[in-house]
Design a protein around this motif. Structure first.
Motif, PDB file in Angstrom:
ATOM      1  N   ARG A 158      29.187  28.193  39.733  1.00 60.58           N
ATOM      2  CA  ARG A 158      28.867  29.280  40.242  1.00 60.58           C
ATOM      3  C   ARG A 158      29.895  30.431  40.553  1.00 60.58           C
ATOM      4  O   ARG A 158      30.067  31.796  40.294  1.00 60.58           O
ATOM      5  N   PHE A 159      31.013  29.742  41.089  1.00 57.17           N
ATOM      6  CA  PHE A 159      32.097  30.494  41.307  1.00 57.17           C
ATOM      7  C   PHE A 159      32.972  31.086  40.155  1.00 57.17           C
ATOM      8  O   PHE A 159      33.376  32.208  40.193  1.00 57.17           O
ATOM      9  N   LEU A 160      32.956  30.278  39.112  1.00 57.25           N
ATOM     10  CA  LEU A 160      33.388  30.802  37.617  1.00 57.25           C
ATOM     11  C   LEU A 160      32.646  31.930  37.291  1.00 57.25           C
ATOM     12  O   LEU A 160      33.170  33.007  36.823  1.00 57.25           O
ATOM     13  N   LEU A 161      31.206  32.021  37.462  1.00 59.91           N
ATOM     14  CA  LEU A 161      30.401  32.942  36.995  1.00 59.91           C
ATOM     15  C   LEU A 161      30.659  34.217  37.672  1.00 59.91           C
ATOM     16  O   LEU A 161      30.857  35.271  37.149  1.00 59.91           O
ATOM     17  N   LEU A 162      30.670  33.991  39.034  1.00 58.20           N
ATOM     18  CA  LEU A 162      30.867  35.373  39.792  1.00 58.20           C
ATOM     19  C   LEU A 162      32.603  35.923  39.612  1.00 58.20           C
ATOM     20  O   LEU A 162      32.757  37.155  39.986  1.00 58.20           O
ATOM     21  N   THR A 163      33.349  35.154  39.371  1.00 59.75           N
ATOM     22  CA  THR A 163      34.798  35.772  39.326  1.00 59.75           C
ATOM     23  C   THR A 163      35.176  36.074  37.583  1.00 59.75           C
ATOM     24  O   THR A 163      36.331  35.952  37.595  1.00 59.75           O
ATOM     25  N   GLY A 164      34.211  36.125  37.113  1.00 63.43           N
ATOM     26  CA  GLY A 164      34.346  36.705  35.676  1.00 63.43           C
ATOM     27  C   GLY A 164      34.914  35.599  34.475  1.00 63.43           C
ATOM     28  O   GLY A 164      35.029  36.036  33.336  1.00 63.43           O
ATOM     29  N   GLU A 165      34.636  34.250  34.906  1.00 63.03           N
ATOM     30  CA  GLU A 165      34.764  33.177  33.618  1.00 63.03           C
ATOM     31  C   GLU A 165      34.279  33.550  32.344  1.00 63.03           C
ATOM     32  O   GLU A 165      34.766  33.454  31.261  1.00 63.03           O
ATOM     33  N   TYR A 166      33.090  34.197  32.511  1.00 59.70           N
ATOM     34  CA  TYR A 166      32.056  34.031  31.352  1.00 59.70           C
ATOM     35  C   TYR A 166      32.004  35.765  30.646  1.00 59.70           C
ATOM     36  O   TYR A 166      31.205  35.977  29.706  1.00 59.70           O
ATOM     37  N   ASP A 167      32.662  36.555  31.484  1.00 57.51           N
ATOM     38  CA  ASP A 167      32.433  38.098  31.226  1.00 57.51           C
ATOM     39  C   ASP A 167      33.366  38.024  29.936  1.00 57.51           C
ATOM     40  O   ASP A 167      33.229  39.099  29.112  1.00 57.51           O
ATOM     41  N   HIS A 168      34.582  37.536  29.716  1.00 61.42           N
ATOM     42  CA  HIS A 168      35.544  37.846  28.494  1.00 61.42           C
ATOM     43  C   HIS A 168      34.837  37.802  27.129  1.00 61.42           C
ATOM     44  O   HIS A 168      34.999  38.278  26.366  1.00 61.42           O
ATOM     45  N   TYR A 169      33.804  36.964  27.114  1.00 62.50           N
ATOM     46  CA  TYR A 169      32.917  36.691  25.852  1.00 62.50           C
ATOM     47  C   TYR A 169      32.251  38.026  25.599  1.00 62.50           C
ATOM     48  O   TYR A 169      31.895  38.507  24.453  1.00 62.50           O
ATOM     49  N   LYS A 170      32.138  38.873  26.560  1.00 59.12           N
ATOM     50  CA  LYS A 170      31.351  40.081  26.297  1.00 59.12           C
ATOM     51  C   LYS A 170      32.273  41.360  26.483  1.00 59.12           C
ATOM     52  O   LYS A 170      31.901  42.528  26.560  1.00 59.12           O
ATOM     53  N   ASN A 171      33.762  41.039  26.573  1.00 56.65           N
ATOM     54  CA  ASN A 171      34.596  42.118  26.821  1.00 56.65           C
ATOM     55  C   ASN A 171      34.427  42.895  27.959  1.00 56.65           C
ATOM     56  O   ASN A 171      34.596  44.036  27.940  1.00 56.65           O
ATOM     57  N   ILE A 172      33.943  42.306  28.960  1.00 54.94           N
ATOM     58  CA  ILE A 172      33.823  42.936  30.293  1.00 54.94           C
ATOM     59  C   ILE A 172      34.610  42.566  31.396  1.00 54.94           C
ATOM     60  O   ILE A 172      35.065  41.348  31.480  1.00 54.94           O
ATOM     61  N   ILE A 173      35.634  43.646  32.054  1.00 50.70           N
ATOM     62  CA  ILE A 173      36.497  43.059  33.034  1.00 50.70           C
ATOM     63  C   ILE A 173      35.988  43.645  34.464  1.00 50.70           C
ATOM     64  O   ILE A 173      35.724  44.862  34.528  1.00 50.70           O
ATOM     65  N   ARG A 174      35.835  42.766  35.434  1.00 45.76           N
ATOM     66  CA  ARG A 174      35.190  43.205  36.696  1.00 45.76           C
ATOM     67  C   ARG A 174      36.266  43.320  37.583  1.00 45.76           C
ATOM     68  O   ARG A 174      35.981  43.961  38.645  1.00 45.76           O
ATOM     69  N   GLN A 175      37.335  42.586  37.743  1.00 44.75           N
ATOM     70  CA  GLN A 175      38.337  42.338  38.684  1.00 44.75           C
ATOM     71  C   GLN A 175      39.666  42.497  38.061  1.00 44.75           C
ATOM     72  O   GLN A 175      40.088  42.058  36.763  1.00 44.75           O
ATOM     73  N   LYS A 176      40.632  42.487  38.871  1.00 47.29           N
ATOM     74  CA  LYS A 176      42.088  43.044  38.509  1.00 47.29           C
ATOM     75  C   LYS A 176      42.682  41.147  38.489  1.00 47.29           C
ATOM     76  O   LYS A 176      43.653  41.145  37.808  1.00 47.29           O
ATOM     77  N   ASN A 177      42.484  40.557  39.593  1.00 45.96           N
ATOM     78  CA  ASN A 177      43.236  39.462  39.759  1.00 45.96           C
ATOM     79  C   ASN A 177      42.519  38.381  38.823  1.00 45.96           C
ATOM     80  O   ASN A 177      41.403  38.049  38.626  1.00 45.96           O
ATOM     81  N   LEU A 178      43.591  37.295  38.749  1.00 48.05           N
ATOM     82  CA  LEU A 178      43.142  36.181  37.898  1.00 48.05           C
ATOM     83  C   LEU A 178      42.148  35.478  38.733  1.00 48.05           C
ATOM     84  O   LEU A 178      42.259  35.245  39.829  1.00 48.05           O
ATOM     85  N   LYS A 179      41.146  34.573  38.179  1.00 46.51           N
ATOM     86  CA  LYS A 179      40.327  34.073  38.759  1.00 46.51           C
ATOM     87  C   LYS A 179      40.920  32.813  39.425  1.00 46.51           C
ATOM     88  O   LYS A 179      40.547  32.221  40.653  1.00 46.51           O
ATOM     89  N   GLU A 180      42.172  32.154  38.819  1.00 45.80           N
ATOM     90  CA  GLU A 180      42.693  31.243  39.800  1.00 45.80           C
ATOM     91  C   GLU A 180      43.356  31.646  41.019  1.00 45.80           C
ATOM     92  O   GLU A 180      43.192  30.760  41.900  1.00 45.80           O
TER      93      GLU A 180
END
Length: 347
Positions: A162-184
């Motif tokens: 869930r955390f990875l989902l909300l922090t954009g882990e799976y967005d890069h497959y769709k070329n979507i960038i939601r935040q500036k900071n690394l998920k780590e």
């Protein structure tokens, strides 16, 4: 809780409620609140989380109820501790989903029939009935499935996904960038804040105070501007932190989300650092999630090897045993060890 002749005053609970709402508990305000509570129920949520810090809370509730028999008091506690039985209240235990209820819930929550069928088949084929036993976990599983994320078979891993989902882990497959900071970095800030809140026995904190804690703790290894940026992005767009009271107060939402982050920190902590935490009821859930995906034997080895067992650890250790990924015989052996320690406590 104020006391009169050694007993907790009936007005102590009313005053505590007023303090919580940032209202000065003058005699007038106490009387007005008492009159109002004759017409509306008083709901006290999370008794298990506050009793460590306010041991007299049970006596305060009982004293208030005896003095105000027309008032209705509803208390929630996540665990059936002995103090719940001593209150003299009618107890209601919420049971886990039945199979039928779980499938109906999934069907109603998922936005499409195809996704719902996928989740139902996954539950059946992987025997996930116990893992997805409540609305919170079932909702997370549905959200993961709808985003094409494999649903894990452990509760602790559900929260991590869930955390990875909300922090954009799976967005890069769709070329979507939601935040500036690394998920780590976002995860590091979230884990540290959850840990600080847990250390202080809190479920919510003011934004400025949270930022102050994070900036003072250099273990995270980020520059101040990066810490502040991560904290802001955990609120939006990530929705890891929820703002309440006009945005001044932060919370992780469901307490289980905070516990899951604390469990991640526990997995990086040495067993000898657990001693002061095992006896605190507030930490029981986090240790349970830790046991869900970590080896608990080093903890038992430490407590046995250095003669550090304390009877106050029992409830938390039993929770860890029940959640550990070990066989029935091994669990029975650890429970027998606890019984032995309880009969001859090493204090």
């Amino acid at each position: 809780m104020t006391k009169e002749k050694g007993k907790v005053s009936p007005d102590s609970l009313v005053k505590a409620v007023l303090y919580a709402r940032k209202i000065t508990p003058t005699a007038k305000h106490v009387e007005e609140a008492r009159e109002k509570l004759e017409k509306v129920p008083l709901v006290l949520d999370g008794l298990d989380e506050v009793i460590t810090h306010v041991p007299d809370i049970i006596d305060g509730i009982k004293s208030f109820k005896l003095a105000n028999p027309c008032s209705q008091v509803i208390v929630s506690s996540r665990d059936n501790y002995d103090y719940v039985k001593d209150m003299g209240f009618t107890s209601i235990c919420l049971m886990p989903f039945t199979e039928t209820q779980l499938f109906e819930f999934v069907t109603n929550v998922c936005t499409s029939k195809n996704v719902a069928n996928k989740v139902v088949n996954l539950i059946k084929s992987n025997d996930l009935f116990e893992v997805l036993s409540n609305p919170l976990l079932a909702t997370i599983a549905c959200a993961l499935a709808e985003h094409g994320v494999r649903v894990p078979s452990k509760e602790s891993k559900l929260y991590e996904k869930r955390f990875l989902l909300l922090t954009g882990e799976y967005d890069h497959y769709k070329n979507i960038i939601r935040q500036k900071n690394l998920k780590e970095n976002l995860q590091g800030v979230a884990i540290l804040l959850a840990w600080k809140m847990h250390e202080k026995g809190l479920r919510q904190v003011e934004f400025d105070e949270a930022l102050s804690w994070l900036l003072k703790d250099r273990s995270i290894g980020l520059e101040p501007h990066a810490v502040q940026s991560c904290l802001s992005e955990l609120i939006c767009p990530c929705n890891i932190l929820i703002q309440i009271n006009s945005g001044n107060i932060l919370t992780f939402g469901h307490f289980r989300f905070q516990e899951s982050l604390v469990a991640m920190r526990l997995s990086r902590t040495q067993a000898n650092d657990f001693e002061t935490l095992l006896e605190l009821p507030f930490w029981k859930g986090a240790f349970g999630l830790y046991a869900d995906s970590n080896d608990i034997h080093p903890i038992f080895h430490y407590l046995s090897g250095v003669d550090r067992y304390n009877c106050d650890y029992e409830n938390t250790l039993k929770e860890m045993i029940s959640r550990a990924d070990i066989g029935r015989v091994e669990k029975e052996g650890l429970l027998d060890l606890l019984d032995m320690w309880a009969k001859e406590p090493i204090l």
